[in-house]
Design a protein around this motif. Structure first.
Motif, PDB file in Angstrom:
ATOM      1  N   VAL A   1      -5.881   6.360   2.879  1.00 53.64           N
ATOM      2  CA  VAL A   1      -5.001   6.478   4.036  1.00 53.64           C
ATOM      3  C   VAL A   1      -4.741   7.979   4.183  1.00 53.64           C
ATOM      4  O   VAL A   1      -4.729   8.538   5.413  1.00 53.64           O
ATOM      5  CB  VAL A   1      -3.788   5.740   3.579  1.00 53.64           C
ATOM      6  CG1 VAL A   1      -2.706   6.109   4.923  1.00 53.64           C
ATOM      7  CG2 VAL A   1      -4.067   4.262   3.413  1.00 53.64           C
ATOM      8  N   LYS A   2      -4.582   8.777   3.066  1.00 55.12           N
ATOM      9  CA  LYS A   2      -4.201  10.232   3.225  1.00 55.12           C
ATOM     10  C   LYS A   2      -5.448  11.012   3.634  1.00 55.12           C
ATOM     11  O   LYS A   2      -5.311  11.742   4.487  1.00 55.12           O
ATOM     12  CB  LYS A   2      -3.687  10.770   1.933  1.00 55.12           C
ATOM     13  CG  LYS A   2      -3.261  12.078   2.000  1.00 55.12           C
ATOM     14  CD  LYS A   2      -2.662  12.539   0.638  1.00 55.12           C
ATOM     15  CE  LYS A   2      -2.149  14.044   0.670  1.00 55.12           C
ATOM     16  NZ  LYS A   2      -0.987  14.137   1.803  1.00 55.12           N
TER      17      LYS A   2
ATOM     18  N   VAL B   1       7.043   9.443   0.603  1.00 57.91           N
ATOM     19  CA  VAL B   1       6.107   8.325   0.148  1.00 57.91           C
ATOM     20  C   VAL B   1       6.938   6.957   0.591  1.00 57.91           C
ATOM     21  O   VAL B   1       8.119   6.797   0.929  1.00 57.91           O
ATOM     22  CB  VAL B   1       6.467   8.050  -1.272  1.00 57.91           C
ATOM     23  CG1 VAL B   1       5.806   6.717  -1.951  1.00 57.91           C
ATOM     24  CG2 VAL B   1       5.752   9.182  -2.161  1.00 57.91           C
TER      25      VAL B   1
ATOM     26  N   GLU C   1       0.367  -4.555   2.644  1.00 58.15           N
ATOM     27  CA  GLU C   1      -1.045  -4.401   2.426  1.00 58.15           C
ATOM     28  C   GLU C   1      -2.016  -4.366   3.771  1.00 58.15           C
ATOM     29  O   GLU C   1      -1.667  -5.234   4.510  1.00 58.15           O
ATOM     30  CB  GLU C   1      -1.558  -5.534   1.658  1.00 58.15           C
ATOM     31  CG  GLU C   1      -2.924  -5.490   0.867  1.00 58.15           C
ATOM     32  CD  GLU C   1      -3.156  -4.490   0.002  1.00 58.15           C
ATOM     33  OE1 GLU C   1      -4.226  -3.966  -0.056  1.00 58.15           O
ATOM     34  OE2 GLU C   1      -2.149  -4.185  -0.741  1.00 58.15           O
TER      35      GLU C   1
ATOM     36  N   ALA D   1       2.888   9.135  -6.608  1.00 59.39           N
ATOM     37  CA  ALA D   1       2.026   9.896  -5.667  1.00 59.39           C
ATOM     38  C   ALA D   1       0.720  10.291  -6.617  1.00 59.39           C
ATOM     39  O   ALA D   1       0.764  10.859  -7.663  1.00 59.39           O
ATOM     40  CB  ALA D   1       2.231  10.672  -4.687  1.00 59.39           C
TER      41      ALA D   1
ATOM     42  N   THR E   1      -7.092   2.235   0.322  1.00 55.98           N
ATOM     43  CA  THR E   1      -6.353   2.793  -0.747  1.00 55.98           C
ATOM     44  C   THR E   1      -5.481   3.607  -0.390  1.00 55.98           C
ATOM     45  O   THR E   1      -5.717   4.262   1.031  1.00 55.98           O
ATOM     46  CB  THR E   1      -6.932   3.193  -2.261  1.00 55.98           C
ATOM     47  OG1 THR E   1      -7.614   4.453  -1.908  1.00 55.98           O
ATOM     48  CG2 THR E   1      -7.982   2.324  -2.577  1.00 55.98           C
ATOM     49  N   SER E   2      -4.250   4.146  -0.957  1.00 58.80           N
ATOM     50  CA  SER E   2      -3.520   5.153  -0.630  1.00 58.80           C
ATOM     51  C   SER E   2      -4.061   6.339  -0.340  1.00 58.80           C
ATOM     52  O   SER E   2      -3.756   7.468   0.509  1.00 58.80           O
ATOM     53  CB  SER E   2      -2.303   5.220  -1.627  1.00 58.80           C
ATOM     54  OG  SER E   2      -2.750   5.575  -2.829  1.00 58.80           O
TER      55      SER E   2
ATOM     56  N   HIS F   1       2.379  14.785  -2.280  1.00 57.98           N
ATOM     57  CA  HIS F   1       3.119  14.025  -1.378  1.00 57.98           C
ATOM     58  C   HIS F   1       3.792  14.526  -0.334  1.00 57.98           C
ATOM     59  O   HIS F   1       4.384  13.882   0.506  1.00 57.98           O
ATOM     60  CB  HIS F   1       3.996  12.854  -2.263  1.00 57.98           C
ATOM     61  CG  HIS F   1       4.884  13.583  -3.149  1.00 57.98           C
ATOM     62  ND1 HIS F   1       5.989  14.466  -2.581  1.00 57.98           N
ATOM     63  CD2 HIS F   1       4.842  13.823  -4.523  1.00 57.98           C
ATOM     64  CE1 HIS F   1       6.601  14.888  -3.636  1.00 57.98           C
ATOM     65  NE2 HIS F   1       5.939  14.423  -4.973  1.00 57.98           N
TER      66      HIS F   1
ATOM     67  N   THR G   1       0.941  -1.350   0.163  1.00 56.89           N
ATOM     68  CA  THR G   1      -0.078   0.030   0.128  1.00 56.89           C
ATOM     69  C   THR G   1       1.022   1.267  -0.115  1.00 56.89           C
ATOM     70  O   THR G   1       1.943   1.250   0.896  1.00 56.89           O
ATOM     71  CB  THR G   1      -1.048   0.046   1.133  1.00 56.89           C
ATOM     72  OG1 THR G   1      -1.806  -1.084   1.105  1.00 56.89           O
ATOM     73  CG2 THR G   1      -1.760   1.316   1.228  1.00 56.89           C
ATOM     74  N   LEU G   2       0.543   1.977  -0.911  1.00 54.73           N
ATOM     75  CA  LEU G   2       1.226   3.195  -1.024  1.00 54.73           C
ATOM     76  C   LEU G   2       0.995   4.360  -0.001  1.00 54.73           C
ATOM     77  O   LEU G   2      -0.282   4.715  -0.218  1.00 54.73           O
ATOM     78  CB  LEU G   2       1.212   3.748  -2.565  1.00 54.73           C
ATOM     79  CG  LEU G   2       2.368   5.026  -2.866  1.00 54.73           C
ATOM     80  CD1 LEU G   2       3.809   4.488  -2.983  1.00 54.73           C
ATOM     81  CD2 LEU G   2       1.972   5.586  -4.198  1.00 54.73           C
ATOM     82  N   LEU G   3       1.691   4.901   0.896  1.00 57.80           N
ATOM     83  CA  LEU G   3       1.329   6.051   1.696  1.00 57.80           C
ATOM     84  C   LEU G   3       2.114   7.299   1.356  1.00 57.80           C
ATOM     85  O   LEU G   3       3.267   7.154   0.956  1.00 57.80           O
ATOM     86  CB  LEU G   3       1.831   5.609   2.979  1.00 57.80           C
ATOM     87  CG  LEU G   3       1.197   4.259   3.734  1.00 57.80           C
ATOM     88  CD1 LEU G   3       1.848   4.257   5.139  1.00 57.80           C
ATOM     89  CD2 LEU G   3      -0.223   4.369   3.511  1.00 57.80           C
ATOM     90  N   PHE G   4       1.421   8.358   1.158  1.00 55.18           N
ATOM     91  CA  PHE G   4       2.035   9.680   0.841  1.00 55.18           C
ATOM     92  C   PHE G   4       1.596  10.488   1.585  1.00 55.18           C
ATOM     93  O   PHE G   4       0.282  10.865   1.925  1.00 55.18           O
ATOM     94  CB  PHE G   4       1.869   9.874  -0.707  1.00 55.18           C
ATOM     95  CG  PHE G   4       0.413  10.047  -1.175  1.00 55.18           C
ATOM     96  CD1 PHE G   4      -0.319  11.237  -1.217  1.00 55.18           C
ATOM     97  CD2 PHE G   4      -0.128   8.884  -1.592  1.00 55.18           C
ATOM     98  CE1 PHE G   4      -1.509  11.290  -1.729  1.00 55.18           C
ATOM     99  CE2 PHE G   4      -1.390   8.798  -1.971  1.00 55.18           C
ATOM    100  CZ  PHE G   4      -2.050   9.834  -2.193  1.00 55.18           C
TER     101      PHE G   4
END
Length: 249
Positions: A143-144, A74, A79, A66, A139-140, A70, A8-11
């Motif tokens: 999350v944001k 990043v 997951e 991103a 999703t990312s 971001h 999972t992409l966190l930005f």
């Protein structure tokens, strides 16, 4: 290029800080060269404490990854694991509180889901329930939008909303739907007992069968010209009413 398909992409600085403080599994953090400030120092300090690898890279590399701003950070997180509805009820029991769940029937905008998760955490809800199909997952962007609250608010993903509501009712929860044409104003309902608040799709609202499964349906009286509120805003108002009643009970 490494395969990050199972991550999972966190930005954004705050979501990454929240994930690190929650000791969420982070595989790697990328920081834009030249990024500085207290938040960057916090990220690198927490990364070292948690044994997480971080690397300074060209900002253009982050731009390609991103979706949105971001803020020069990043992170690649494992997951996110969903929980079972039973886990949400156990969380309420462990806290010695009547269950307070949010059941989302088809929320598709990740910003709305993130905002609902953030509000749910703020008012002490015990968890979020979302369907597996025809709805956004974690999703990312979610999350944001949650400002890191997703790391503290458990989310259960279920195959069927109607069956889940029926199951919650057998557990003693009062299932309360939220619609613009609900039968009674939202602030005339007692939320101090075990409750599940049901919020429908942004455009269509709750599906008819889901609405019929609810024990009651409430509305938010509003003025203006649009005739309705954004799903996450409406959900937040009702969630705060639950919180208010429980604080004063």
């Amino acid at each position: 290029m490494p395969d990050h398909s199972d991550e999972t992409l966190l930005f954004g600085r705050n979501p990454v800080i929240a994930a690190l403080r929650a000791e969420r599994s982070i595989n790697k953090i990328l920081i834009a060269k030249g990024a500085a400030g207290t938040e960057i120092d916090t990220i690198t300090d927490l990364a070292r404490t948690n044994g997480v690898v971080y690397q300074f890279v060209d900002r253009r590399q982050l731009d390609t990854m991103a979706q949105g701003s971001h803020q020069g950070v990043v992170a690649f997180g494992a997951e996110r694991a969903y929980v079972e509805v039973a886990d949400l009820l156990s969380a309420a029991e462990n806290r010695g509180e009547p269950p307070f769940l949010m059941v989302l029937d088809g929320i598709q905008d990740p910003h709305n889901l993130g905002s609902i998760i953030r509000s749910a955490d703020a008012v002490g809800a015990h968890g979020i329930v979302i369907p597996r199909r025809n709805a956004v997952g974690i999703t990312s962007v979610v999350v944001k939008a949650s400002a890191g609250a997703v790391d503290y608010m458990p989310v259960a993903r279920i195959p069927n909303v109607n069956k889940t509501l029926d199951g919650l009712k057998t557990q003693g929860l009062w299932c309360i739907g939220l619609e613009a044409d609900g039968e009674e104003p939202f602030n005339r309902v007692d939320y101090t007992g075990p409750v599940a608040i049901v919020v429908g799709n942004e455009g269509k609202g709750m599906r008819p069968l889901v609405r019929r499964t609810c024990d009651s349906v409430v509305r938010l009286p509003i003025g203006g010209h649009t005739g309705s509120l954004n799903a996450s805003v409406a959900a937040a108002i009702v969630m705060y009413e639950v919180y208010r009643q429980r604080q004063t009970a």
